[in-house]
Design an enzyme around this catalytic site. Sequence first.
Site, short mmCIF file in Angstrom:
data_model
loop_
_atom_site.label_atom_id
_atom_site.label_comp_id
_atom_site.label_asym_id
_atom_site.label_seq_id
_atom_site.Cartn_x
_atom_site.Cartn_y
_atom_site.Cartn_z
N ASN A 9 27.76 52.75 70.76
CA ASN A 9 28.94 53.88 71.15
C ASN A 9 30.09 53.12 71.29
O ASN A 9 30.30 52.29 72.30
CB ASN A 9 28.63 54.45 72.60
CG ASN A 9 29.97 55.36 73.06
OD1 ASN A 9 30.56 55.72 71.98
ND2 ASN A 9 29.79 55.91 74.19
N LYS A 11 33.10 54.18 71.36
CA LYS A 11 34.20 55.20 71.96
C LYS A 11 35.25 55.00 70.86
O LYS A 11 35.26 55.02 69.91
CB LYS A 11 34.41 54.57 73.30
CG LYS A 11 33.08 54.13 73.99
CD LYS A 11 33.23 53.75 75.40
CE LYS A 11 31.99 53.62 76.18
NZ LYS A 11 31.79 53.20 77.52
N HIS A 93 28.47 62.74 77.55
CA HIS A 93 28.98 61.18 77.82
C HIS A 93 29.67 61.39 79.15
O HIS A 93 30.60 62.29 79.36
CB HIS A 93 29.60 60.37 77.01
CG HIS A 93 29.70 59.00 77.22
ND1 HIS A 93 30.63 58.75 78.06
CD2 HIS A 93 29.00 58.05 76.95
CE1 HIS A 93 30.56 57.42 78.27
NE2 HIS A 93 29.65 56.95 77.71
N GLU A 95 32.33 60.17 80.15
CA GLU A 95 33.89 60.11 79.82
C GLU A 95 34.30 61.40 79.49
O GLU A 95 35.35 61.91 79.80
CB GLU A 95 34.13 58.98 78.95
CG GLU A 95 34.31 57.63 79.23
CD GLU A 95 33.70 56.50 78.51
OE1 GLU A 95 33.85 56.90 77.07
OE2 GLU A 95 33.24 55.53 78.97
N GLU A 165 22.94 56.94 82.35
CA GLU A 165 24.23 56.10 82.42
C GLU A 165 24.66 56.39 83.90
O GLU A 165 25.72 57.13 84.05
CB GLU A 165 25.02 56.27 81.34
CG GLU A 165 24.41 56.25 80.03
CD GLU A 165 25.61 55.77 79.16
OE1 GLU A 165 25.58 54.64 78.51
OE2 GLU A 165 26.51 56.50 78.79
N GLY A 171 31.03 50.23 81.63
CA GLY A 171 32.33 49.04 81.45
C GLY A 171 32.72 48.38 82.54
O GLY A 171 33.85 47.95 82.66
N SER A 206 26.94 48.77 80.79
CA SER A 206 27.07 47.26 80.81
C SER A 206 25.69 46.47 80.15
O SER A 206 25.71 45.38 80.71
CB SER A 206 27.48 46.56 82.16
OG SER A 206 28.87 47.32 82.51
P1 PGA Z 1 29.29 49.94 78.51
O1 PGA Z 1 29.36 51.51 78.06
O2 PGA Z 1 28.06 49.41 77.61
O3 PGA Z 1 30.62 49.55 77.91
O4 PGA Z 1 29.04 50.04 80.20
C1 PGA Z 1 28.00 52.42 77.97
C2 PGA Z 1 28.43 53.79 77.47
O5 PGA Z 1 29.55 54.16 78.13
O6 PGA Z 1 27.71 54.37 76.73
#
Ligand code: PGA
Length: 244
Positions: A9, A11, A93, A95, A165, A171, A206
């Site tokens: 992803n 983003k 997601h 976000e 998640e 992140g 992460s």
């Molecule tokens: P990340 O993001 O690996 O940077 O923690 C995962 C995601 O949001 O799908």
Amino acid sequence: MRISLVAANWKMNGNRAFAERFFTDLELGDVSADVVVCPPFPYLSQAAQAAEKKGSFKVGGQNLSHEPDGAFTGEVSARMLLDCDARYVIVGHSERRGLYGETSELVAKKFVAAQAANLIPILCVGETLQERDQGRTLEVVASQLQAVKAVIEEKAWECSVVAYEPVWAIGTGKTASPEEAQNVHKFIRTQMGDVGLTVRILYGGSVKSANASALFAQADIDGALVGGASLDAKEFAGVCRAAV
Ligand code: PGA
């Protein structure tokens, strides 16, 4: 037997030159997992061309509209994603839920719209830090799944992927311990009824090549949804290689 799946992803990161370099550098060689790359919409066709050339991965969208077409400025439909040769699409997601106010009901509509166009939805679920501290992780995940269950037949899970998640792990460099994640994954599987046994449940938050193997060793962790570490082709390939 579930084939592992690792999804990137990106983003809202990257540009045309980044994408070109990423696909040139992406060496998946003998990886046995299914691999999906989800770039921002404008690079989908570029990604699909690279996917066709390399034959080692598929392409997915990061979001879609629940509407098929019409006066919805700025939105992208499932059919349009399919037109760009996407096979998968991330829905719900954290976000999107947190920053753009997507409710579980809207996410469920997107799940249905994706499947109606033969796209495989990657449904994201997970609790915030506050919810975790309140001991509400399973309750939150169950209610996010329930919104989808309310609008699909149980069999529809077969053509989907779920990604657990935990929001506090996205992140942040923090990951749920493999055992913690396993508990939630097992719970998610039981929430889907009999077909749950065949559904791939990814962990996200992460994930990088250094912590992937310990997560993938868990019985109910079938791969990963990778954000930050998916912006480096070698690092991402390392995660893919860890998936057996
Ligand atoms: P990340 O993001 O690996 O940077 O923690 C995962 C995601 O949001 O799908």
